[in-house]
Design a protein around this motif. Structure first.
Motif, PDB file in Angstrom:
ATOM      1  N   THR A  11      -5.650  -0.042  -8.408  1.00 32.05           N
ATOM      2  CA  THR A  11      -4.761  -1.466  -8.100  1.00 32.05           C
ATOM      3  C   THR A  11      -5.125  -2.172  -9.138  1.00 32.05           C
ATOM      4  N   VAL A  50       0.859  -1.073  -0.016  1.00 35.65           N
ATOM      5  CA  VAL A  50      -0.096  -0.035   0.075  1.00 35.65           C
ATOM      6  C   VAL A  50       0.901   1.223   0.009  1.00 35.65           C
ATOM      7  N   THR A  77      -7.242  -6.086  -2.361  1.00 34.14           N
ATOM      8  CA  THR A  77      -7.290  -4.888  -1.587  1.00 34.14           C
ATOM      9  C   THR A  77      -8.645  -4.601  -0.833  1.00 34.14           C
ATOM     10  N   ILE A  92      -8.676   3.947  -4.123  1.00 35.71           N
ATOM     11  CA  ILE A  92      -7.368   3.095  -4.329  1.00 35.71           C
ATOM     12  C   ILE A  92      -7.291   2.332  -5.627  1.00 35.71           C
ATOM     13  N   GLY A 109      -4.265   6.811  -3.490  1.00 39.04           N
ATOM     14  CA  GLY A 109      -3.054   5.771  -2.898  1.00 39.04           C
ATOM     15  C   GLY A 109      -3.473   4.494  -3.955  1.00 39.04           C
TER      16      GLY A 109
END
Length: 322
Positions: free
Chosen positions: A153, A131, A159, A151, A189
């Motif tokens: 990804t 992360v 996640t 987030i 992020g």
């Protein structure tokens, strides 16, 4: 029916009776052969090298994603994205495959992990699914991530589960690549795979948590693993592959030692179990052999020489079968 026609039919029936067992035997051979899925992309070169060193060279065909291995145990070989391999192995399209721990976990594929082969795109070792957030954020761990954060990804399942364990609701957005470039405009992020973290740092990100460590895994279909004949073939292939990975970073050192110095030399030598020591014919010397880490050899040889060893030879090792 005329006698000649009847005789012809009889001969045809006899030929079919004779050929039937051959066809059945060939079908049985095909059923017992192992079909393998090989990863393309970042793991491909290291995988091809591993199989070649194991004596199972993968030969590419005119069709890029089809290959073959000149081994009677191996049937179909296909080169696929590592993300897809665990699911295809679980569904029985392949008996055996190589993929990363990250994709086995992300896909939730019900497969057997036969062995960890411990290599990545750069060679031996593990990588991490981490992360990361912008350096400007105060967060020091995943627990500090603000609820509702975006987030980005390639691992949506991993996640979501990871943040659910902390009771933190996040907006998981699938990334098709260049995940680190999406912060801060498109994401707050990322959850990404990294070996050194350098790419993340270059993009102004800091690692605040590790979801898992990943390495290359040899995985098998559960039904194939439960089949005694196929399991034996799978284990034979695993033995050869693991023998190569076990030998990496190791060398064989051989030396002659005067009888008076043998204890001093043996005290310096690391080994897998014990050094091999044998008396040289009609002399006051012993021949000594041991397997040692390649990384230690530059310091070890001068020490052995100083302790009285002579005729020191360093030999590369291609396989170590435990």
């Amino acid at each position: 029916m005329a006698p000649e026609m009847q005789k012809a039919e009889d001969r045809k029936d006899e030929r079919q009776k004779i050929k039937a067992p051959e066809a059945t035997c060939w079908e049985l051979v095909c059923l017992s052969m192992i079909n393998i899925a090989i990863p393309k992309g970042s793991l491909q070169n290291q995988t091809l090298q591993l199989f070649q060193q194991a004596g199972l060279e993968i030969r590419r065909t005119e069709r890029e994603y089809n290959a073959r291995i000149n081994d009677p145990r191996v049937g179909k070989v296909k080169i696929l994205r590592p993300q897809e391999i665990p699911s295809y192995v679980a569904k029985g399209y392949f008996d055996l495959g190589i993929s990363g721990t990250d994709w086995v976990m992300e896909s939730e594929a019900d497969v057997v992990t036969v062995a960890e082969l411990d290599y990545g795109k750069q060679g031996p070792g593990k990588v991490k699914v981490v992360v990361a957030v912008p350096e400007s954020q105060k967060a020091e761990s995943a627990k500090d991530v603000v609820p509702g954060s975006r987030i980005s990804t390639e691992y949506p399942n991993l996640t979501k589960k990871f943040f659910d364990n902390f009771g933190i609701p996040v907006e998981v957005e699938y990334s098709y690549g260049a995940t680190e470039a999406k912060v801060p405009e498109l994401a707050d992020g990322v959850v990404d795979l990294t070996e050194t973290g350098s790419t993340l740092v270059k993009n102004g990100l800091k690692i605040i948590d590790v979801i898992l460590e990943s390495t290359s895994e040899l995985i098998a279909n559960k039904e194939s693993w439960a089949d005694p004949e196929k399991r034996e073939e799978i284990q034979a292939i695993e033995t050869m592959l693991f023998a190569v990975t076990r030998a990496r970073g190791k060398v064989l050192i051989a030396l002659n030692v005067p009888e008076k110095q043998i204890e001093d030399v043996i005290a310096l030598l690391p080994s897998m179990k014990r050094p091999t020591v044998s008396k040289l014919y009609n002399s006051g010397f012993y021949a000594v052999q041991s397997v040692v880490d390649r990384s230690q050899i530059n310091l070890l040889i001068p020490q052995l020489k100083k302790a009285g060893a002579e005729d020191i030879i360093e030999v590369s090792i291609s396989k170590i079968v435990p």
